[in-house]
Enzyme design. Structure first.
Site, PDB file in Angstrom:
ATOM      1  N   GLU A   1     -17.882  63.125  38.326  1.00 28.77           N
ATOM      2  CA  GLU A   1     -17.045  62.629  39.430  1.00 28.77           C
ATOM      3  C   GLU A   1     -15.558  62.824  39.110  1.00 28.77           C
ATOM      4  O   GLU A   1     -14.761  63.161  39.985  1.00 28.77           O
ATOM      5  CB  GLU A   1     -17.364  61.156  39.701  1.00 28.77           C
ATOM      6  CG  GLU A   1     -18.748  61.000  40.332  1.00 28.77           C
ATOM      7  CD  GLU A   1     -19.144  59.559  40.525  1.00 28.77           C
ATOM      8  OE1 GLU A   1     -19.347  58.876  39.497  1.00 28.77           O
ATOM      9  OE2 GLU A   1     -19.243  59.106  41.673  1.00 28.77           O
TER      10      GLU A   1
ATOM     11  N   GLY B   1     -19.979  59.595  36.091  1.00 30.19           N
ATOM     12  CA  GLY B   1     -18.533  59.481  36.261  1.00 30.19           C
ATOM     13  C   GLY B   1     -17.795  60.677  35.674  1.00 30.19           C
ATOM     14  O   GLY B   1     -16.692  61.015  36.124  1.00 30.19           O
TER      15      GLY B   1
ATOM     16  N   ALA C   1     -19.606  57.051  32.901  1.00 27.54           N
ATOM     17  CA  ALA C   1     -19.121  55.690  32.638  1.00 27.54           C
ATOM     18  C   ALA C   1     -19.845  55.128  31.416  1.00 27.54           C
ATOM     19  O   ALA C   1     -20.952  55.558  31.090  1.00 27.54           O
ATOM     20  CB  ALA C   1     -19.382  54.821  33.856  1.00 27.54           C
TER      21      ALA C   1
ATOM     22  N   GLU D   1     -26.842  58.716  38.051  1.00 23.97           N
ATOM     23  CA  GLU D   1     -26.722  57.260  38.281  1.00 23.97           C
ATOM     24  C   GLU D   1     -27.985  56.644  38.862  1.00 23.97           C
ATOM     25  O   GLU D   1     -28.319  55.502  38.576  1.00 23.97           O
ATOM     26  CB  GLU D   1     -25.544  56.976  39.228  1.00 23.97           C
ATOM     27  CG  GLU D   1     -24.179  57.123  38.581  1.00 23.97           C
ATOM     28  CD  GLU D   1     -23.606  58.529  38.670  1.00 23.97           C
ATOM     29  OE1 GLU D   1     -24.386  59.494  38.851  1.00 23.97           O
ATOM     30  OE2 GLU D   1     -22.380  58.672  38.554  1.00 23.97           O
TER      31      GLU D   1
HETATM   32  C1  LIG Z   1     -18.544  53.413  39.372  1.00 17.27           C
HETATM   33  C2  LIG Z   1     -19.657  54.029  38.599  1.00 17.27           C
HETATM   34  C3  LIG Z   1     -19.371  55.418  38.229  1.00 17.27           C
HETATM   35  C4  LIG Z   1     -20.073  56.146  37.379  1.00 17.27           C
HETATM   36  C5  LIG Z   1     -21.323  55.694  36.852  1.00 17.27           C
HETATM   37  C6  LIG Z   1     -21.768  56.462  35.618  1.00 17.27           C
HETATM   38  O1  LIG Z   1     -21.169  57.389  35.164  1.00 17.27           O
HETATM   39  S1  LIG Z   1     -23.143  55.829  34.921  1.00 17.27           S
HETATM   40  C7  LIG Z   1     -23.430  56.903  33.546  1.00 17.27           C
HETATM   41  C8  LIG Z   1     -24.034  58.161  33.980  1.00 17.27           C
HETATM   42  N1  LIG Z   1     -24.358  58.938  32.826  1.00 17.27           N
HETATM   43  C9  LIG Z   1     -25.570  59.014  32.332  1.00 17.27           C
HETATM   44  O2  LIG Z   1     -26.510  58.456  32.854  1.00 17.27           O
HETATM   45  C10 LIG Z   1     -25.714  59.838  31.093  1.00 17.27           C
HETATM   46  C11 LIG Z   1     -26.488  59.078  30.075  1.00 17.27           C
HETATM   47  N2  LIG Z   1     -26.568  59.794  28.826  1.00 17.27           N
HETATM   48  C12 LIG Z   1     -27.399  60.829  28.640  1.00 17.27           C
HETATM   49  O3  LIG Z   1     -28.083  61.309  29.509  1.00 17.27           O
HETATM   50  C13 LIG Z   1     -27.464  61.382  27.252  1.00 17.27           C
HETATM   51  O4  LIG Z   1     -27.052  60.376  26.386  1.00 17.27           O
HETATM   52  C14 LIG Z   1     -26.587  62.638  27.020  1.00 17.27           C
HETATM   53  C15 LIG Z   1     -25.158  62.393  27.426  1.00 17.27           C
HETATM   54  C16 LIG Z   1     -27.176  63.810  27.804  1.00 17.27           C
HETATM   55  C17 LIG Z   1     -26.614  62.983  25.501  1.00 17.27           C
HETATM   56  O5  LIG Z   1     -27.974  63.089  25.102  1.00 17.27           O
HETATM   57  P1  LIG Z   1     -28.351  63.154  23.540  1.00 17.27           P
HETATM   58  O6  LIG Z   1     -29.826  63.299  23.490  1.00 17.27           O
HETATM   59  O7  LIG Z   1     -27.513  64.153  22.875  1.00 17.27           O
HETATM   60  O8  LIG Z   1     -27.924  61.772  22.919  1.00 17.27           O
HETATM   61  P2  LIG Z   1     -28.445  60.307  23.225  1.00 17.27           P
HETATM   62  O9  LIG Z   1     -29.020  60.198  24.574  1.00 17.27           O
HETATM   63  O10 LIG Z   1     -29.276  59.852  22.088  1.00 17.27           O
HETATM   64  O11 LIG Z   1     -27.066  59.486  23.248  1.00 17.27           O
HETATM   65  C18 LIG Z   1     -26.256  59.404  22.081  1.00 17.27           C
HETATM   66  C19 LIG Z   1     -25.633  58.031  22.045  1.00 17.27           C
HETATM   67  O12 LIG Z   1     -24.725  57.893  23.123  1.00 17.27           O
HETATM   68  C20 LIG Z   1     -25.050  56.761  23.926  1.00 17.27           C
HETATM   69  N3  LIG Z   1     -24.721  57.066  25.303  1.00 17.27           N
HETATM   70  C21 LIG Z   1     -25.048  58.156  25.993  1.00 17.27           C
HETATM   71  N4  LIG Z   1     -24.526  58.131  27.209  1.00 17.27           N
HETATM   72  C22 LIG Z   1     -23.835  56.978  27.296  1.00 17.27           C
HETATM   73  C23 LIG Z   1     -23.064  56.371  28.323  1.00 17.27           C
HETATM   74  N5  LIG Z   1     -22.876  56.970  29.505  1.00 17.27           N
HETATM   75  N6  LIG Z   1     -22.523  55.178  28.068  1.00 17.27           N
HETATM   76  C24 LIG Z   1     -22.681  54.578  26.881  1.00 17.27           C
HETATM   77  N7  LIG Z   1     -23.391  55.105  25.850  1.00 17.27           N
HETATM   78  C25 LIG Z   1     -23.958  56.291  26.077  1.00 17.27           C
HETATM   79  C26 LIG Z   1     -26.534  56.561  23.684  1.00 17.27           C
HETATM   80  O13 LIG Z   1     -26.920  55.253  23.955  1.00 17.27           O
HETATM   81  C27 LIG Z   1     -26.653  56.914  22.230  1.00 17.27           C
HETATM   82  O14 LIG Z   1     -26.178  55.793  21.506  1.00 17.27           O
HETATM   83  P3  LIG Z   1     -26.786  55.437  20.095  1.00 17.27           P
HETATM   84  O15 LIG Z   1     -26.101  54.173  19.707  1.00 17.27           O
HETATM   85  O16 LIG Z   1     -26.494  56.600  19.209  1.00 17.27           O
HETATM   86  O17 LIG Z   1     -28.254  55.253  20.319  1.00 17.27           O
END
Ligand SMILES: CC/C=C\CC(=O)SCCNC(=O)CCNC(=O)[C@H](O)C(C)(C)COP(=O)(O)OP(=O)(O)OC[C@H]1O[C@@H](n2cnc3c(N)ncnc32)[C@H](O)[C@@H]1OP(=O)(O)O
Length: 719
Positions: A103, A100, A61, A123
Site C-alpha cells: 500500500e 501495508g 504493518a 490482510e
Molecule cells: C491499516 C492496516 C494496513 C496494513 C495492514 C498490514 O500490512 S497487515 C500485515 C500484512 N502482511 C503480512 O501479512 C505479511 C506477513 N508475513 C509473511 O507473510 C512472512 O513473514 C514473510 C514476510 C513473507 C517472510 O516469510 P519468511 O518465511 O521469510 O519468515 P517468517 O514468516 O518466519 O517471518 C520472520 C519473522 O518476522 C515476523 N513477521 C513477519 N511479518 C511480520 C509483520 N507483518 N509484522 C510483524 N512481524 C512479522 C514473523 O513473526 C517472524 O518472527 P519470528 O519472531 O522470527 O518468529
C-alpha cells in the site's frame, strides 16, 4: 527505523529498517514521516526512492502492534501525504512488498521491482482488509476483477505478474534501487497528477454487479463464515462505484468492524502460532535454538503405498535425493509409475525441469546403506514395522536416523528393536502427504534432541508446518480426534443424523463435516485399527453388539456399517450415499436413517432433538478438553502447537484460531460448566469429565491463552 540518505543526484533514499521483514511499526512510520519531511524541505532533492534494508521492501504493518493500542503516525495519512507530495516518489521493491508495504508502494508515483520480488495484499488472511487505501488504489490500477481476486485471497504474485497487471511500472533483474533511481531521473519534472491513483475516477463498468456477485459466491463457498473476504468484496465494489474519498470512508467503516472482531484476533493468533511451532522445545530443555541439526541430502523411503508416494514426491520436490524401496517388483513398478507421474505433472505445472534424476527405485535394503535418514512408510502394523526396523539396522550406517511414518503407534516400542534408540523419531504425515502441510514430529523417551532437530529441519525443508509432539497413542491430532469422533457417534445414537451433525460443523466453518471426512478416508481404516486393538473380536455379537467396551460407552455403529460393506466413497456407500464407488458427491441416504431408527429401537434409546449448539459444544469442547489433558501430560509444549495441528491437519476453520483458542474465546468457565453439564448427563463417557488443567485455569481466573504455558509449567513443577 527509517534511514535518510542524501544521494549525489537530486535524489533522497529512505530505507525502511526493521529486520527481519521491515514491518511498518510505529517507529518505522515515524521515521518515514520525518524522512519525507526532510526531503521536502531540501530544495536540491527532486525525487525520493523508498527501499528496505537487506533487500526486503516490507512485510507490511507490524502485526504485533494490533493487539495493543496503536500509536505513531497512522499509515493511511502517511501514505496519502506521500502520494500528495509535490516531489516524485518511487518505490524500489526487493524481497516482498506485502500488505501495508504494498500500500505504501501504491502511494508512490512509480514502482520498480526486482524479478525475484513478491507482492500481495494478505490482510484477508489476518481477518481484515487492506485498510491503508489498498482496496481503493489497487482496483484503480488493475481493474475490478484482478483486484477482487488478489484482495479476497491474499495471494502473493511475482514481479512479472505484477508488471502484467500494471501494479509495477518496471521489473529489473538487477538492483531495484539503482533501477528506481534511473527511472526517477528520467521522469523528474513530468506531471504527477496522472500518477496519483487517488485522483483516478471510480473503475465502474457495466458488469460490476455481476463480477462482485460471482466473487461473493466464491468467497462464501471457500471460507465458510469468514467475515473478511466478504468485506473485501464490499470495499472493492466501492472502488467501482464511488469517488476515492467516499470509497476510503467505506474502507474505514469495514475495517473498523473487522479490526475489532474475534475472527481477526483468531487469524492473527494463528499467524504467530504457526511461526512459533517451529521453535520447538522438549521437556528436557533442548530447544530449536540450542540444538544443531545435521545436514540431510539422501533419504530412503520404505513403502510406496499412498503415504510413501506422497512423502517421496515431497522430498524430491525439495531437491533431496531419494531411494524408494518396495518389497516386491510388482508393487515397486506401480509405485514407480505413480511417483514419476506425480513429479512430472508437478514439474509441468510449475514450468520447471523434471527432477526424476534425484530418484532411485530399489528392492533391496542394501541400497539404503548410504542414506542419511530413512522414512519408513509401510502399513500401519506394529509387527511389520518392527521387522523393517531391525532389518534396516543391519545395513544402515551407524549415525543414520530412522523415522517412522505412523499415525499413532508407539515410537518407543519401535525404537527398542533398533541399535539406535536415540536416532528414532516419528514423522506423522497427513494424506495426501505431498499436499497436506502438517507434520507431527514425534519424539520418543530416548530420541536425542539432535534427531528431533534433524526431523524438524527436514520437515521445514519440504515445506511442512512441523510441530514437535510427545509419544502417546494417537500423538496430539489423532488422540483428540478420537474423542471428537466419539461425540459425533453418540450424537447419532441420541437422535441426530449424519447430515445434521455435518451441517452444524460446516456452519461452524469446517470445510467438511466429520461424517463426510470419514467417508472420504474410508470407514474400513478405523475398523481395522479397532480390530487390532481388541475392541472388536469373536466374543462380540455381530447382530446385537454391546454398547459397552473396556469399561466405558462404545458406539458400534461404524462397525455395523463396515459389516454391511459400507466403507464410504470407495464403495459408493458409507454414512452417505454416492452415485457410484469413488464418486465424491455425498447424498443423504434414507437407508441410514432407517438403520439409525432401528438401532435406537433395538437398544431402547429415545431419540432427542439435538441442536447445532449441542453438536458444536460436544465436539469442539471435547477436543479442547483433551487438548488440556495433552498439555497436562506434556505431550504438546503449548496450546498454540495443538491449534496449529488442528488448523493444518484437521480442517479446523482458521478464523476460529484452533480448538484451544476457541475455548479461550468462548471463556474457560463456560467450557468448564458445559463439560460438567455433559459429563453429568453422560457419566459413562469418562472423557467428558473436565480436565484438571481446565479446572485449574478457571480457578486461577481464566488467564489469556498467551499465559497458559506459565501455568502449565507451575503445574508440572508441582507434580
Ligand atoms: C491499516 C492496516 C494496513 C496494513 C495492514 C498490514 O500490512 S497487515 C500485515 C500484512 N502482511 C503480512 O501479512 C505479511 C506477513 N508475513 C509473511 O507473510 C512472512 O513473514 C514473510 C514476510 C513473507 C517472510 O516469510 P519468511 O518465511 O521469510 O519468515 P517468517 O514468516 O518466519 O517471518 C520472520 C519473522 O518476522 C515476523 N513477521 C513477519 N511479518 C511480520 C509483520 N507483518 N509484522 C510483524 N512481524 C512479522 C514473523 O513473526 C517472524 O518472527 P519470528 O519472531 O522470527 O518468529
Amino acid at each position: 527505523m527509517a534511514r535518510y540518505t542524501r544521494l549525489t543526484e537530486p535524489i533522497a533514499l529512505i530505507t525502511l529498517n526493521n529486520p527481519p521483514v521491515n514491518a511498518l511499526s510505529s517507529a518505522v512510520r515515524s521515521g518515514i514521516v520525518d524522512s519525507v519531511s526532510q526531503a521536502l524541505k531540501d530544495d536540491q532533492v527532486k525525487a525520493v526512492v523508498f527501499c528496505g534494508e537487506n533487500r526486503m521492501f516490507s512485510g507490511g504493518a507490524d502485526i504485533k502492534e494490533f493487539s495493543g493500542s496503536m500509536s505513531g503516525p497512522p499509515l493511511v495519512r502517511m501514505i496519502h501525504s506521500i502520494e500528495a507530495s509535490e516531489k516524485l516518489m518511487v518505490a524500489a521493491i526487493e524481497g516482498v512488498a506485502l500488505g501495508g508495504g504494498l500500500e505504501l508502494a501504491l502511494g508512490c508515483h512509480y514502482r520498480v521491482a526486482n524479478t525475484k520480488a513478491r507482492l500481495g495484499l494478505p490482510e484477508v488472511t489476518l481477518g481484515f482488509l487492506p485498510g491503508a487505501g489498498g482496496t481503493q488504489r489497487l482496483p484503480r490500477l488493475t481493474g475490478i476483477t484482478a483486484a477482487l481476486e488478489l484482495i479476497t485471497t491474499g495471494r502473493q504474485i511475482s514481479a512479472q505478474e505484477a508488471l502484467q497487471l500494471g501494479i509495477v511500472d518496471q521489473v529489473t533483474e538487477g538492483n531495484a534501487v539503482q533501477a528506481a533511481m534511473e527511472l526517477a531521473l528520467s521522469v523528474i519534472g513530468q506531471p504527477l497528477n496522472p500518477r496519483r491513483l487517488s485522483l483516478r475516477p471510480p473503475v465502474w463498468s457495466a458488469d460490476v454487479d455481476s463480477v462482485c456477485e460471482v466473487a461473493l459466491a466464491r468467497v462464501k463457498q471457500h471460507s465458510r463464515g469468514a467475515m473478511a473476504p466478504v468485506a473485501c468484496v464490499q470495499a472493492v465494489r466501492a472502488a467501482a462505484m464511488l469517488p476515492y474519498s467516499k470509497g476510503m470512508e467505506k474502507e474505514r467503516q469495514l475495517m473498523d468492524t473487522l479490526f475489532r472482531s474475534s475472527q481477526a484476533r483468531a487469524l492473527q493468533y494463528a499467524f504467530f502460532a504457526q511461526r512459533n511451532a517451529g521453535k520447538w522445545s522438549l521437556p528436557n530443555g533442548a530447544r530449536w535454538n540450542n540444538t544443531k541439526a545435521r545436514d540431510v541430502q539422501r533419504v530412503g523411503v520404505i513403502g510406496l503405498g499412498t503415504m510413501g508416494r506422497g512423502i517421496a514426491v515431497s522430498l524430491v520436490k525439495a531437491g533431496l535425493s531419494v531411494v524408494a524401496l518396495e518389497s516386491d517388483a510388482k508393487q515397486l513398478e506401480s509405485g514407480k509409475k505413480a511417483v514419476t507421474a506425480m513429479l512430472q505433472r508437478d514439474a509441468q505445472r510449475r514450468g520447471v525441469g523434471s527432477p526424476l534424476h534425484l530418484l532411485t527405485f530399489a528392492l533391496s535394503f542394501h541400497q539404503l546403506k548410504d542414506v542419511d535418514l530413512v522414512i519408513e512408510a509401510v502399513f500401519e502394523d506394529m509387527n511389520l514395522k518392527k521387522r523393517v526396523f531391525s532389518d534396516l539396522c543391519k545395513v544402515l550406517r551407524a549415525g543414520t536416523l530412522i523415522c517412522t511414518n505412523t499415525s499413532g503407534l508407539n515410537v518407543d516400542e519401535l525404537a527398542k528393536v533398533t541399535d539406535r534408540q536415540h536416532l528414532v523419531v516419528g514423522m506423522h504425515f497427513f494424506a495426501p502427504a505431498h499436499v497436506m502441510k502438517l507434520l507431527e514430529v514425534v519424539y520418543g523417551s530416548r530420541s536425542s534432541p539432535e534427531a528431533v532437530a534433524v526431523a524438524m529441519a527436514l520437515g521445514k525443508r519440504i515445506q511442512k508446518v512441523c510441530v514437535a509432539v510427545g509419544n502417546c497413542p494417537g500423538f496430539v491430532g489423532n488422540r483428540m480426534l478420537k474423542l471428537y469422533m466419539d461425540q459425533s457417534l453418540y450424537l447419532l445414537e441420541e437422535g441426530a443424523t449424519p447430515e445434521q451433525v455435518d451441517q452444524a460443523l460446516e456452519e461452524f466453518g469446517f470445510a467438511m463435516g466429520i461424517f463426510k471426512v470419514a467417508d472420504l478416508s474410508g470407514l474400513d481404516v478405523g475398523w481395522r485399527v479397532r480390530k487390532a486393538s481388541g475392541l472388536i473380536g469373536p466374543d462380540i455379537d455381530p447382530v446385537n453388539p454391546s454398547r459397552w467396551r473396556l469399561g466405558q460407552r462404545y458406539c458400534p455403529l461404524p462397525d455395523m456399517l463396515c459389516q454391511q460393506g459400507r466403507f464410504g466413497q470407495k464403495t459408493g456407500r458409507g454414512w452417505y450415499l454416492y452415485n457410484s464407488p469413488g464418486s465424491k458427491e455425498a447424498k443423504p441416504d434414507p437407508e441410514i436413517l432407517n438403520f439409525l431408527e432401528d438401532y435406537r429401537l433395538k437398544y431402547g434409546i429415545t431419540p432427542q432433538r439435538i441442536s447445532s449448539q449441542e453438536v458444536i459444544e460436544r465436539c469442539a469442547f471435547s477436543l479442547a478438553n483433551e487438548g488440556f489433558r495433552i498439555l497436562e501430560d506434556g505431550i504438546a509444549a503449548g496450546p498454540e502447537d495443538i491449534d496449529v495441528i488442528y488448523l493444518f491437519g484437521y480442517g479446523w476453520p482458521r478464523h476460529r484460531g484452533g480448538p484451544m483458542f476457541y475455548a479461550s474465546q468462548v471463556g474457560l468457565s463456560v467450557v468448564l460448566e458445559k463439560m460438567e453439564h455433559y459429563h453429568r448427563i453422560h457419566p459413562d463417557v469418562p472423557s467428558l469429565e473436565p480436565s484438571r488443567l481446565l479446572r485449574r485455569l478457571v480457578a486461577e481466573g481464566s488467564p489469556p491463552i498467551q499465559q497458559w504455558r506459565n501455568h502449565i509449567k507451575n503445574l508440572h513443577s508441582q507434580l
